[in-house]
Motif scaffolding. Structure first.
Motif: not given
Length: 102
Positions: A15-16, A20-22
């Motif tokens: 992921r970028d 990103v939350r998690h």
């Protein structure tokens, strides 16, 4: 639960990093903890995460939001999306960390 985040941290996260939350390792560890409690679907994994005791969440790396008094937990759909992105056919350990053959 010592070492529970070590192996999931080795899984590459494609992921970028913006937005990103998690952390992937945290989501994988949460899902791994839900299965032995009887979670047999991603829906039940999400329910286990929502109902997990605060001490377990803290030890797995889910910390309270600095602004809000609540913890930001990954939803069932977030778990589903993250697990779908993992290449289950990829060699393990990743080639960059694999021991060289002599």
């Amino acid at each position: 639960m010592p070492g529970l985040l070590e192996r999931p941290a080795e899984v590459p996260d494609s992921r970028d990093p913006r937005g990103v939350r998690h952390a992937l390792a945290v989501v994988l560890a949460l899902a791994a903890c839900a299965v032995p409690t009887g979670a047999t679907s991603l829906l039940s994994v999400g329910e286990w995460i929502a109902d997990a005791p605060a001490q377990v969440l803290e030890r797995l790396g889910v910390h309270p939001d600095p602004v809000l008094p609540a913890r930001r937990l990954p939803s069932e759909s977030a778990v589903r999306r993250l697990l779908a992105r993992i290449d289950g056919d990829a060699p393990w350990p990743p080639a960059a960390t694999a021991p060289s053959a002599r």
